[in-house]
Design an enzyme around this catalytic site. Structure first.
Site, mmCIF file in Angstrom:
data_model
loop_
_atom_site.group_PDB
_atom_site.id
_atom_site.type_symbol
_atom_site.label_atom_id
_atom_site.label_comp_id
_atom_site.label_asym_id
_atom_site.label_seq_id
_atom_site.Cartn_x
_atom_site.Cartn_y
_atom_site.Cartn_z
ATOM 1 N N HIS C 135 0.829 -1.201 0.000
ATOM 2 C CA HIS C 135 0.000 0.000 0.000
ATOM 3 C C HIS C 135 0.870 1.262 0.000
ATOM 4 O O HIS C 135 2.070 1.206 0.273
ATOM 5 C CB HIS C 135 -0.907 0.026 1.239
ATOM 6 C CG HIS C 135 -2.099 -0.868 1.140
ATOM 7 N ND1 HIS C 135 -2.029 -2.224 1.419
ATOM 8 C CD2 HIS C 135 -3.382 -0.627 0.754
ATOM 9 C CE1 HIS C 135 -3.222 -2.755 1.238
ATOM 10 N NE2 HIS C 135 -4.065 -1.825 0.828
ATOM 11 N N LYS C 139 -0.804 4.817 4.893
ATOM 12 C CA LYS C 139 -1.733 3.901 5.548
ATOM 13 C C LYS C 139 -1.335 3.707 7.012
ATOM 14 O O LYS C 139 -0.165 3.523 7.327
ATOM 15 C CB LYS C 139 -1.696 2.558 4.818
ATOM 16 C CG LYS C 139 -2.761 1.586 5.261
ATOM 17 C CD LYS C 139 -2.837 0.399 4.309
ATOM 18 C CE LYS C 139 -3.839 -0.635 4.788
ATOM 19 N NZ LYS C 139 -5.188 -0.074 4.948
#
Lengths: 250, 250, 250, 250
Positions: C135, C139
């Site tokens: 990701h 995050k």
């Protein structure tokens, strides 16, 4: 063109026996000797060996190299266990035989060497870098030595270029999720039946990523590097440490 | 340290408006002008511009650069349409302003440039090389210009190193299965909804493969290359063609 | 064929505004209402809405669904915050309107749902399974909720099939190298600038590996799942939880 | 629990000798016979064989299976060359021995079978699908039979679901760049030294892609499928064609 006269020491071992086959198959080389434990080194002299491929054990390698260097034979060495003391001793031998070349390589896989080199070069241009290594599940250490070394080289390149620390907003994490920390570079080790040895360096910047992946699918992958070493060591007097020094990356 | 005074020409375009934001966000730069169609170039002088980012059209670029060079402003140019004649004309301008630097780059994506560079360097060490490019399905040409250029560079590197032709025992093939032939390098073009611009160079040798993959997930991926160009062009007088010349790959 | 009359609730939000565009672009649907905060639900009745796409907040969703169900409108719900108590309350409403269908989906990405489903199906046939999620670096949690859920489903499938524990000969490991342990499945989280949301399930057995990879490159990836939900919910009375129930995987 | 009594026919061949080792290593099986060319089939009866693994040649397989079925031995068959006529003949034999099971599988790689199955299931949910197969450069045909079969199954699934043709705006293309066309699905064949047999199915939709990749790194990858066939065929009377029928994909 006359062929290079090559001998293999440690010819009965797993890597050694593949090296025997690889030298035999190389059109520009002639296998003149293949010695195992207990065979006499004098055979190297009798056979007119020009280059020795040394794939024995830390216990044998110093004696073997001393013999080779004294007889003006070049050597390509895959045996491990090198310390500063041992390297100094080898340099002393080489000083007395200034035309002889010795290549010691911790890794003869050209792909592994290129991966490390490219990762170092690219690392300063990306905000984020992580290393993933994937191996068969019988491997005892995690991460692999190659992955650890790759991460260290990346971290050094980033430090030298003055890169900022990697962005990472992680607040809550399961233990281990973000991998091992090697000098600030996250390293992840995957163990999967069916795999041999694989490594991926992922680099990420604004809107793009660069991935360098090396897949080693068979132990024969060391052979092209050994043959390249044999071809190059004859014109590289003195001690060379690391196959990357013989790659033309200009 | 004083900030670099940067202007953007073509500031209303898609790439231009991103360049405006990128310059504004860079801590070592100050955006002093952002000109669109019809705005006066004199603004560049009034604002004390040191570096111009030129992102206009082939019809405007020669006049803009002539103005910049005459006023001793460096330029980073993403506009396309360069011919030998145009380059010669620009060199003439630069000869009269020997301390001014101009960087022209067909591709500002650092990842694309590194992929080409690494592919060239690695190509001589592998028996097989193929290129796969993957793009959104609205793309009109196949393969992409970047993939074609990458294959040409690989082929040239292999020719220079005296590599043998690639092994390929294909006897029966469906038309197109083995891709397009670019100077002997197979190139495959994939068109997939959901993708933007991606390229993979696969290299294979005995027992191992090396894969270099570049994923461009957003048009903002050009920005780090443009900023790097701005920072480097001020100390690179004359004409530089290609961002790779500003990357430290030693 | 008459078009499905669709309304969007939460039409001003990021996902909601994309849903508005997606419904407008769908040839078999007509957007009849797009309501934001403060707009009256009666508009749904006046506009003859058949299906509502509910993308508001946990604070609003129960009231909105109660209104829809009472008026016989089907609903596709992306709003989160579902508890057993809330589901029971919704089932009570639905019991009074037996022809009305409601789909609640924690994830509208068809690729994410298929990845989980395929991973579950394949897991019992392989000795080794690991999950890697990648990701953007903003995050906050690691691993992602999707990766954790995927690992739990894999572990459950393996337990049900009576699989042996995964092979892993690791003796010495840097802390974190082998990832997080989710019910016995190693999960690795990578954070890289340039990425959005990606997940890879790696399965390995004797001499082979199977990899299922999902790349989410844009938030618009939820739209096909939402549209599929709209098309299917009209013939699925009662409560359906999870988009996978509307996929034909026979 | 008593062990399954298994015999291997064609035990001296490359796959056969691996099957011998795999049966010996399986905890729930006992190898009771390993027959090569010229060995007598009566040995199967004497040894109390319950399941025969048939890995011989098209010239021998019909006679071998006739013997097995008449003696009530189940069979798992990897030998190729099946025609409708041969299948009909085998069905006639089986009709006279209603409790005996025979599994014929064109591909015993569980990963290859799962890849085909998952690709079929996912194909209807994506706008774009392409297949890439990668093999060693000694392969004579391109694309591989497995890739062609995979593309056909994908095309059939899309036709059945009424999918629109794939988007592709290509106007100018180098010959071959867009791959081979198999029922409307582009298939690309890569030949790379160092690889064995690999296949990737890429599916793309709005904002996301799904990739299913199968890597076969060693011929031993057929063994888990053969053992699974042995375990399941004893409770599957009659003829089963294709390993996928023995996989639980519910």
């Amino acid at each position: 063109m006359s062929k290079l006269r090559v001998a293999v020491l440690g010819a009965k071992g797993r890597i050694g026996s593949e090296a025997v086959r690889a030298v035999e198959a190389a059109e520009d080389m002639e296998l003149v000797a293949a010695l195992g434990r207990g065979d006499k080194l004098e055979t190297l002299v009798d056979s007119g060996t020009e280059v020795v491929v040394e794939l024995t054990t830390p216990a044998s390698v110093m004696g073997n190299l001393d013999f080779c260097v004294r007889h003006g034979m070049h050597a390509v060495v895959g045996t491990t266990g090198w310390t500063d003391e041992r390297l100094a001793q080898l340099n002393t031998s080489l000083a007395a035989s200034p035309e002889t070349g010795v290549l010691i390589a911790p890794n003869f896989s050209i792909g592994a060497v290129l991966t490390m080199k490219f990762a170092q070069q690219a690392a300063r241009y990306y905000e984020s870098v992580e290393v993933v290594e994937l191996h068969h599940p019988n491997k005892a250490d995690a991460p692999s030595g190659t992955a650890t070394r790759t991460a260290q080289l990346i971290a050094a390149a980033r430090a030298e270029a003055g890169c900022a620390p990697q962005p990472d907003a992680t607040v809550t994490a399961l233990e281990g999720a973000r991998g091992a920390d090697v000098d600030g570079i996250p390293v992840h080790a995957i163990r999967l039946r069916g795999l041999l040895a694989h490594q991926e360096v992922l680099l990420g910047g604004e809107g793009e990523t660069l991935t360098i992946r090396h897949d080693s699918l068979h132990h024969s992958s060391f052979m092209p590097g050994i043959l390249l070493g044999v071809r190059r060591v004859v014109s590289a007097p003195g001690l060379t440490f690391g196959l990357e020094n013989f790659l033309d990356l200009g």
